[in-house]
Design an enzyme around this catalytic site. Structure first.
Site, PDB file in Angstrom:
ATOM      1  N   ARG A  62      -2.325  14.515  10.554  1.00 50.61           N
ATOM      2  CA  ARG A  62      -2.864  15.586   9.027  1.00 50.61           C
ATOM      3  C   ARG A  62      -2.527  14.430   7.802  1.00 50.61           C
ATOM      4  O   ARG A  62      -3.674  14.239   7.114  1.00 50.61           O
ATOM      5  CB  ARG A  62      -1.658  16.529   8.916  1.00 50.61           C
ATOM      6  N   GLU A  99      11.877  13.290  20.669  1.00 50.05           N
ATOM      7  CA  GLU A  99      12.955  13.609  21.464  1.00 50.05           C
ATOM      8  C   GLU A  99      13.567  14.457  22.973  1.00 50.05           C
ATOM      9  O   GLU A  99      13.918  13.288  22.984  1.00 50.05           O
ATOM     10  CB  GLU A  99      13.302  15.629  21.043  1.00 50.05           C
TER      11      GLU A  99
HETATM   12  P1  AMP Z   1       8.895  11.914  13.229  1.00 49.19           P
HETATM   13  O1  AMP Z   1       8.590  11.683  13.997  1.00 49.19           O
HETATM   14  O2  AMP Z   1       9.578  12.844  14.343  1.00 49.19           O
HETATM   15  O3  AMP Z   1       9.377  12.394  11.637  1.00 49.19           O
HETATM   16  O4  AMP Z   1       7.669  13.786  13.061  1.00 49.19           O
HETATM   17  C1  AMP Z   1       6.644  13.664  11.853  1.00 49.19           C
HETATM   18  C2  AMP Z   1       5.671  13.964  12.488  1.00 49.19           C
HETATM   19  O5  AMP Z   1       5.412  14.547  13.396  1.00 49.19           O
HETATM   20  C3  AMP Z   1       4.763  13.788  11.716  1.00 49.19           C
HETATM   21  O6  AMP Z   1       2.880  13.478  11.857  1.00 49.19           O
HETATM   22  C4  AMP Z   1       4.972  15.627  11.743  1.00 49.19           C
HETATM   23  O7  AMP Z   1       3.051  16.043  11.234  1.00 49.19           O
HETATM   24  C5  AMP Z   1       4.913  16.483  12.610  1.00 49.19           C
HETATM   25  N1  AMP Z   1       6.479  16.944  12.738  1.00 49.19           N
HETATM   26  C6  AMP Z   1       7.505  17.366  13.418  1.00 49.19           C
HETATM   27  N2  AMP Z   1       8.151  18.201  13.041  1.00 49.19           N
HETATM   28  C7  AMP Z   1       7.582  18.888  12.782  1.00 49.19           C
HETATM   29  C8  AMP Z   1       7.537  20.858  12.014  1.00 49.19           C
HETATM   30  N3  AMP Z   1       8.682  21.062  11.949  1.00 49.19           N
HETATM   31  N4  AMP Z   1       6.109  20.753  11.448  1.00 49.19           N
HETATM   32  C9  AMP Z   1       5.368  19.975  11.290  1.00 49.19           C
HETATM   33  N5  AMP Z   1       4.910  18.843  11.490  1.00 49.19           N
HETATM   34  C10 AMP Z   1       6.090  18.262  12.232  1.00 49.19           C
END
Ligand code: AMP
Length: 179
Positions: A62, A99
């Protein structure tokens, strides 16, 4: 009003997707509505138009949509940070923890050069691992991440705090409580 609350009202929350307990913050309604798409892009363009940037990097997938439009509007080029195995030329790679398990993102080794001032864009910050890995890739090529930018921050997951503690400037348009 044409501000962050307007943006927030147009983000759709899909409970228990892609797995139970996750509240997926779906930005597709923001993209499909011409009015919200314009405000969304303009909020970023307004913030960065005087930042003397050299290029915009967007994170798979995205971040590509947002980043490419923002780059175009700022009269800059765009580079993609992709999931492992998608980029055809020589790459630098960064592995990070999810995770469950690990993920790897890659950047073409000639995507930016020492001294470049880069804006790094994704849609959402959860644990911050993806944005952190993206920033490391850019810095390994000798460029500077002027700021990380996202539409959504999920502060309870601690990612934005960790990113800022690592020294990255970070700008998110809206926050949602919970995970
Ligand atoms: P992180 O690496 O944990 O910060 O996860 C961020 C990435 O995962 C981004 O590219 C988001 O598009 C996706 N993502 C993680 N959690 C969500 C959520 N609750 N809703 C939408 N996209 C998420």
């Amino acid at each position: 009003m044409l501000d962050a609350d307007y943006i927030k009202r147009h983000i759709r929350t899909v409970p228990d997707w892609p797995e139970p307990g996750v509240q997926f913050r779906d930005i597709t309604p923001l993209l499909s509505n011409p009015r919200t798409l314009r405000v969304l892009i303009d909020l970023f363009v307004h913030r960065y138009m005087d930042s003397r940037l050299d290029l915009v990097a967007g994170i798979d997938a995205r971040g590509f949509i947002l980043g490419a439009i923002v780059a175009y509007e700022l009269n800059l080029g765009f580079v993609p940070i992709r999931k492992k195995g998608k980029l055809p030329f020589t790459t630098v790679a960064e592995e990070y923890e999810l995770e469950y398990g690990n993920a790897t993102v890659e950047l073409h080794s000639d995507a930016c050069k020492p001294g470049d001032r880069v804006l790094l864009i994704d849609d959402l910050i959860a644990t911050g691992g993806t944005m952190m890995a993206g920033a490391r890739l850019i810095e390994r090529l000798g460029a500077t991440v002027v700021e990380g930018a996202a539409i959504v921050d999920l502060p309870e997951l601690g990612g934005s705090r960790r990113l800022r503690e690592s020294g990255l400037a970070l700008h998110c348009l809206v926050q949602f409580d919970g995970v």
